[in-house]
Write an enzyme that holds these catalytic residues in place. Sequence first.
Site, PDB file in Angstrom:
ATOM      1  N   GLY A 160       0.810  -1.217   0.000  1.00  0.00           N
ATOM      2  CA  GLY A 160       0.000   0.000   0.000  1.00  0.00           C
ATOM      3  C   GLY A 160       0.839   1.260   0.000  1.00  0.00           C
ATOM      4  O   GLY A 160       2.068   1.225   0.093  1.00  0.00           O
ATOM      5  N   GLY A 167       2.654   3.717   1.415  1.00  0.00           N
ATOM      6  CA  GLY A 167       3.262   3.928   2.721  1.00  0.00           C
ATOM      7  C   GLY A 167       3.754   5.332   2.960  1.00  0.00           C
ATOM      8  O   GLY A 167       3.924   5.747   4.111  1.00  0.00           O
ATOM      9  N   ASP A 195       8.374   6.224   8.393  1.00  0.00           N
ATOM     10  CA  ASP A 195       7.851   7.506   8.874  1.00  0.00           C
ATOM     11  C   ASP A 195       6.997   8.214   7.828  1.00  0.00           C
ATOM     12  O   ASP A 195       6.441   9.274   8.093  1.00  0.00           O
ATOM     13  CB  ASP A 195       8.997   8.423   9.331  1.00  0.00           C
ATOM     14  CG  ASP A 195      10.028   8.706   8.247  1.00  0.00           C
ATOM     15  OD1 ASP A 195       9.721   8.493   7.048  1.00  0.00           O
ATOM     16  OD2 ASP A 195      11.137   9.149   8.583  1.00  0.00           O
ATOM     17  N   GLY A 196       6.915   7.642   6.632  1.00  0.00           N
ATOM     18  CA  GLY A 196       6.081   8.240   5.592  1.00  0.00           C
ATOM     19  C   GLY A 196       6.682   9.460   4.916  1.00  0.00           C
ATOM     20  O   GLY A 196       6.045  10.067   4.055  1.00  0.00           O
ATOM     21  N   ARG A 202       3.474  14.001  -7.622  1.00  0.00           N
ATOM     22  CA  ARG A 202       3.533  13.130  -8.789  1.00  0.00           C
ATOM     23  C   ARG A 202       2.198  13.173  -9.525  1.00  0.00           C
ATOM     24  O   ARG A 202       1.143  13.339  -8.902  1.00  0.00           O
ATOM     25  CB  ARG A 202       3.849  11.695  -8.380  1.00  0.00           C
ATOM     26  CG  ARG A 202       5.046  11.582  -7.467  1.00  0.00           C
ATOM     27  CD  ARG A 202       5.605  10.179  -7.423  1.00  0.00           C
ATOM     28  NE  ARG A 202       4.781   9.238  -6.693  1.00  0.00           N
ATOM     29  CZ  ARG A 202       5.197   8.010  -6.350  1.00  0.00           C
ATOM     30  NH1 ARG A 202       6.403   7.605  -6.699  1.00  0.00           N
ATOM     31  NH2 ARG A 202       4.411   7.207  -5.682  1.00  0.00           N
ATOM     32  N   ARG A 251      -1.634  -0.348  -9.871  1.00  0.00           N
ATOM     33  CA  ARG A 251      -0.462  -1.180 -10.177  1.00  0.00           C
ATOM     34  C   ARG A 251      -0.869  -2.640 -10.398  1.00  0.00           C
ATOM     35  O   ARG A 251      -1.986  -3.023 -10.054  1.00  0.00           O
ATOM     36  CB  ARG A 251       0.515  -1.132  -8.988  1.00  0.00           C
ATOM     37  CG  ARG A 251       0.932   0.280  -8.613  1.00  0.00           C
ATOM     38  CD  ARG A 251       0.819   0.510  -7.092  1.00  0.00           C
ATOM     39  NE  ARG A 251       1.043   1.930  -6.797  1.00  0.00           N
ATOM     40  CZ  ARG A 251       2.241   2.499  -6.790  1.00  0.00           C
ATOM     41  NH1 ARG A 251       3.311   1.768  -6.998  1.00  0.00           N
ATOM     42  NH2 ARG A 251       2.374   3.782  -6.555  1.00  0.00           N
ATOM     43  N   ASP A 279       4.458  -4.377  -7.408  1.00  0.00           N
ATOM     44  CA  ASP A 279       3.772  -3.194  -6.877  1.00  0.00           C
ATOM     45  C   ASP A 279       4.332  -1.909  -7.466  1.00  0.00           C
ATOM     46  O   ASP A 279       3.782  -0.821  -7.226  1.00  0.00           O
ATOM     47  CB  ASP A 279       3.864  -3.153  -5.346  1.00  0.00           C
ATOM     48  CG  ASP A 279       5.291  -3.188  -4.831  1.00  0.00           C
ATOM     49  OD1 ASP A 279       5.928  -4.243  -4.969  1.00  0.00           O
ATOM     50  OD2 ASP A 279       5.777  -2.170  -4.315  1.00  0.00           O
ATOM     51  N   ASN A 280       5.406  -2.009  -8.262  1.00  0.00           N
ATOM     52  CA  ASN A 280       5.967  -0.841  -8.945  1.00  0.00           C
ATOM     53  C   ASN A 280       5.681  -0.853 -10.442  1.00  0.00           C
ATOM     54  O   ASN A 280       6.279  -0.084 -11.192  1.00  0.00           O
ATOM     55  CB  ASN A 280       7.485  -0.772  -8.732  1.00  0.00           C
ATOM     56  CG  ASN A 280       7.864  -0.486  -7.289  1.00  0.00           C
ATOM     57  OD1 ASN A 280       7.077   0.074  -6.542  1.00  0.00           O
ATOM     58  ND2 ASN A 280       9.057  -0.872  -6.901  1.00  0.00           N
ATOM     59  N   ASP A 329       7.459   4.909  -9.917  1.00  0.00           N
ATOM     60  CA  ASP A 329       8.197   4.730  -8.661  1.00  0.00           C
ATOM     61  C   ASP A 329       9.711   4.722  -8.870  1.00  0.00           C
ATOM     62  O   ASP A 329      10.362   3.688  -8.860  1.00  0.00           O
ATOM     63  CB  ASP A 329       7.761   3.448  -7.947  1.00  0.00           C
ATOM     64  CG  ASP A 329       6.353   3.542  -7.407  1.00  0.00           C
ATOM     65  OD1 ASP A 329       5.813   4.658  -7.359  1.00  0.00           O
ATOM     66  OD2 ASP A 329       5.775   2.496  -7.040  1.00  0.00           O
TER      67      ASP A 329
END
EC number: 2.7.7.-
Length: 498
Positions: free
Chosen positions: A99, A101, A134-135, A185, A192, A261-262, A271
């Site tokens: 997900g 993140g 930490d995002g 972005r 994805r 996932d990319n 990504d």
Amino acid sequence: MNTDLATSETSAHELLHFANAFAGLPAPFHTRQLPTPLPAPYLVDASQSAAQMIGLEPAAFESADLIQTLSGNRIAAGSQPLAAVYSGHQFGVWAGQLGDGRAILLGDVAAANGGRMELQLKGAGATPYSRMGDGRAVLRSSIREYLCSEAMAALGIPTSRALAIVGSDQLAMRERPETTAVVTRMAPSFVRFGSFEHWYYNNQHDALKTLADYVIAGFYPELQAADNPYQALLADVTRRTAHLMAQWQAVGFMHGVMNTDNMSILGLTLDYGPFGFMEAYDPSHICNHTDQQGRYAYNKQPQIGHWNCFALGQALLPLIGSVEATEAALSGYQAQYGAKLDELLHAKLGLATQQADDDKLLDAMFALMQASHVDFTLFFRRLGALRLDDAGADAPLRDLFLDRAAFDAWALQYRARLKLENSRDDSRKLGMDSCNPKYVLRNYLAQTAIEQAQNKDFSEVRKLLEILENPFDEQPQHAKYAELPPDWARGLEVSCSS
């Protein structure tokens, strides 16, 4: 660029008119998530090319309100921020739920081409999918993604775009404390391969169908009339992915982390992390220091693209209905990749026709390049200056090779091949220069811009962007940016934390 944020009172809701197509999917597809405020944000740079795609003028970035919105500090009217859930295979191993993140989707806005573009903030704080992170994104990686997104677009390679970087003096701990930043972005969709895998591996076929129907209706509407729209979707994504891999290989681009996932369901480069452009030619080069096994080496990208399409096919199998129909949708990958790469390589060599022994000429060329560690970008750019009847003009190209005699022998074959189709020097060079870039985002160029930016000097980021937006132009005033990398660049490494 004017970064005096007090010069305009224009508000973001007057500049950006958000809709929320992805937010309209059922609740399990995402978590509503406000960005975490970024202390005292300031504009690092903005791409006017990307801005034009959504109708933003240069003066828009003088708006304090827009900078607050692009930092995540203020939510524009109509925006419904969220983090999407997905899963994926990472380095070939099923990783389960992943997900967004450290990415938060603000929504979608009208694009100049009549479509829509989603705006996503990368580095806008923790989400339920951050795991132990930490995002946040640091300025270093944000500059790399920003510059490479726009560089790839200028090269004509399908990619997500980067609208702007907003920085802050807030620190985040990586290998050492680093200042943070947020990249905005843009893409028509950030769905994805792993978005489909998530529902397949959780045995939620209704949700899988909901997602597939959403993607088809929004981005592949012509497939709705197909006998089996889900098979047609897989076939089209497979074709787009095969073509994308060929485009990467032809320009020497290495993604570094081709996890499912990319991988974009639209066939976009997505990504940007530990990417790189090939310098000294080595087909087994690994640009990602984290990739100890070399799964995503340059010469493995095409087969990994194929592997990832099979992973998507597995996820879509319940909708497609049979293994045979799924395999049929995937079956075109190799031929589509091969044909596209062959087309691109012929253009790079200025060959207007296809001849039976062209593969031997190409194989010999790459073997010579590998043996002499020839710079990928410089070789193809200088090849355009070769003259049919003047071997003396070869000097700048010939000097790239350790074995000059071997180059001379190959150049003799190449000249004979060109004469076979009555090639003309001037027109051939014009065509070759239009597909062989003079300027690419070498790691050392990015590093130089990063180090200056970390001292609050963003001029090199701006200059690099302007150069990379016109990669095929000579730009004699910027010729040093096309030279071989300096010795110190050999020590540069990029990893999954880059």
